[in-house]
Design an enzyme around this catalytic site. Structure first.
Site, PDB file in Angstrom:
ATOM      1  N   ASP A  56     -28.744  23.773 -21.128  1.00 18.39           N
ATOM      2  CA  ASP A  56     -27.939  24.959 -21.842  1.00 18.39           C
ATOM      3  C   ASP A  56     -29.155  25.600 -22.715  1.00 18.39           C
ATOM      4  O   ASP A  56     -30.265  25.377 -22.236  1.00 18.39           O
ATOM      5  CB  ASP A  56     -26.714  24.341 -22.821  1.00 18.39           C
ATOM      6  CG  ASP A  56     -25.952  25.643 -23.314  1.00 18.39           C
ATOM      7  OD1 ASP A  56     -26.104  26.751 -23.523  1.00 18.39           O
ATOM      8  OD2 ASP A  56     -24.520  25.227 -23.067  1.00 18.39           O
ATOM      9  N   HIS A 100     -31.206  27.722 -20.641  1.00 20.33           N
ATOM     10  CA  HIS A 100     -30.499  29.078 -20.873  1.00 20.33           C
ATOM     11  C   HIS A 100     -31.463  29.959 -21.751  1.00 20.33           C
ATOM     12  O   HIS A 100     -30.819  30.972 -22.057  1.00 20.33           O
ATOM     13  CB  HIS A 100     -29.211  28.979 -21.258  1.00 20.33           C
ATOM     14  CG  HIS A 100     -28.372  28.299 -20.181  1.00 20.33           C
ATOM     15  ND1 HIS A 100     -26.938  28.219 -20.356  1.00 20.33           N
ATOM     16  CD2 HIS A 100     -28.464  27.731 -19.025  1.00 20.33           C
ATOM     17  CE1 HIS A 100     -26.410  27.564 -19.330  1.00 20.33           C
ATOM     18  NE2 HIS A 100     -27.307  27.294 -18.586  1.00 20.33           N
TER      19      HIS A 100
END
Ligand SMILES: *[C@@H]1O[C@H](CO)[C@@H](O)[C@H](O)[C@H]1NC(C)=O
Ligand SMILES: *[C@@H]1O[C@H](CO)[C@@H](O)[C@H](O)[C@H]1NC(C)=O
Ligand SMILES: *[C@@H]1O[C@H](CO)[C@@H](O)[C@H](O)[C@H]1NC(C)=O
Length: 396
Positions: free
Chosen positions: A221, A244
């Protein structure tokens, strides 16, 4: 007789020096968790021993050190509470702390290891292994799974240094810093696979004066995520990938929200990430804001969305009346951002129709898309471009 007295004195001196070295060690104030019963076998639950070592350190005057020696120590949920009598506590980890593997039960509690209300703390070295793979597998197969536990949480604490630590395979976030003042994260390595859900590297919120420097983050993430009410955040020499990206947000989920102010990201390198430098807000009414952000000297290597402001975040298209974000974004500078985009649209400014982005500044941008020209896209984004900017700016 003289000889007897002599050897007696000798013995006395020896005893004195022995007791002296003993008391200076006391002054050094070392608390080895093994002395409190911990077992370096990776199987015996050492939670209570760790906590007893903490209580001894916390309750002693002057600086104190807790030592987690080499070996594997199984530790369950634990909170290390302050305030402490000790002026400064060092948790020196030489070995590895491992989480229990029964995620169905363990993952129900949000924090694995937490430091709460501690003033003057250093956590250094060693490895923290959240052993999250079975929980990720559950989440990735849409099973009935708990949220999971954040590996390390620092809450309501001041003057904290986290250095040389390796955090791997957290069930949820690796490190959370919330409601803190004066935190330095340096030389930290965070590792989780790119398909591990919700395993943010470092999440900062409700904090002032946080510095993250010389750290390498690869995860499933956001490498760094920034929540509401954060001011004076400095990120320098951080690498990210997989992951991310470096993300301010998501913001604006709640209506009553404090802003994010004075954020600097310098000399970051993002490799193969979903986003590079992102600001993300819910498409919902909110009192929050983002003001005075500097992104400087950042390198992108095959990043899908190198520069992105997304103010239309609304998963499952639920709960976003009117879809306009209330978050006001202003004074965001992108300076000397170079490298390659993995998609054609290298720059996206998708701002709120009712609260347009203002004071966006692009200077010295060189983002390429293979052998083709990259593009930029703007909605409700005001600002200016300086120097060479490629793809060309669409700011109004
Ligand atoms: C943090 O703690 C160290 C060690 O006790 C101390 O020297 C330093 O002044 C403290 N810094 C702040 C900002 O309180
Ligand atoms: C943000 O930085 C500006 C300029 O340095 C300063 O005046 C302001 O007080 C800072 N804001 C906060 C909340 O610290
Ligand atoms: C940032 O990039 C600029 C332009 O390339 C360069 O002049 C400057 O020295 C860089 N700063 C650092 C800290 O590397």
């Amino acid at each position: 007789m003289a000889q007897l007295i002599d050897s007696f004195l000798h013995l006395l001196l020896l005893l004195l020096s022995f007791s002296h070295s003993f008391s200076s060690e006391e002054a050094g104030n070392y608390h080895n968790i093994i002395e409190f019963g911990a077992k370096p076998d990776g199987e015996t639950d050492s939670t209570k021993s760790f906590l007893s070592a903490w209580d001894a350190a916390c309750g002693s005057p002057g600086p104190a050190t807790i030592l987690v020696p080499a070996g594997f120590f199984l530790v369950d949920h634990v909170t290390f509470y302050g305030p402490c009598k000790s002026s400064y506590i060092t948790v020196q980890i030489d070995g590895t702390l491992v989480a229990p593997t029964d995620y169905a039960n363990f993952g129900k509690t949000k924090q694995w290891m937490m430091f709460n209300r501690v003033e003057g703390l250093s956590v250094s070295g060693g490895t923290v292994d959240g052993r999250g793979s079975s929980l990720w597998a559950c989440k990735n197969s849409d099973g009935d799974c708990p949220d999971g536990s954040t590996s390390l949480t620092f809450r309501k604490s001041k003057n904290v240094t986290i250095s040389g630590l390796r955090s791997m395979n957290s069930e949820l976030y690796h490190i959370v810093i919330e409601d803190c003042e004066g935190v330095t994260v340096q030389g930290v390595k965070i590792e989780a696979p790119d398909d591990s859900p919700n395993t943010d590297g470092i999440h900062v919120q409700k904090s002032t004066g946080v510095t993250i420097i010389r750290s390498d983050i690869g995860t499933g993430d956001d490498c760094v995520s920034v929540g509401p009410d954060t001011t004076g955040l400095w990120i320098e020499q951080v690498t990210c990938g997989p992951g991310h990206g470096i993300s301010i947000g998501s913001l604006g989920k709640s209506y009553d929200e404090k802003g994010v102010e004075n954020v600097t990201v310098k000399l970051a390198v993002l490799t193969g990430t979903q986003n590079g430098l992102r600001i993300k807000t819910w498409g919902r009414p909110s009192t929050g804001f983002v003001d005075n952000v500097l992104f400087q000297n950042v390198t992108m290597q095959n990043v899908k969305h190198p520069i992105i402001i997304d103010q239309n975040y609304c998963p499952h298209h639920e709960g976003c009346p009117g879809k306009d974000s209330g978050i006001k974004i202003s004074q965001v500078t992108y300076s000397n951002i170079q490298g390659s985009s993995a998609t054609e649209e290298a720059i996206t400014f998708d701002c709120s129709a009712t609260n347009p982005c203002t004071g966006i500044r692009l200077e010295e941008i060189e983002l390429t898309y293979g052998n083709e020209l990259a593009k930029s896209s703007c909605a409700h984004a005001k600002g200016s471009a300086y120097g060479c900017v490629n793809p060309p700016s669409c700011l109004q």
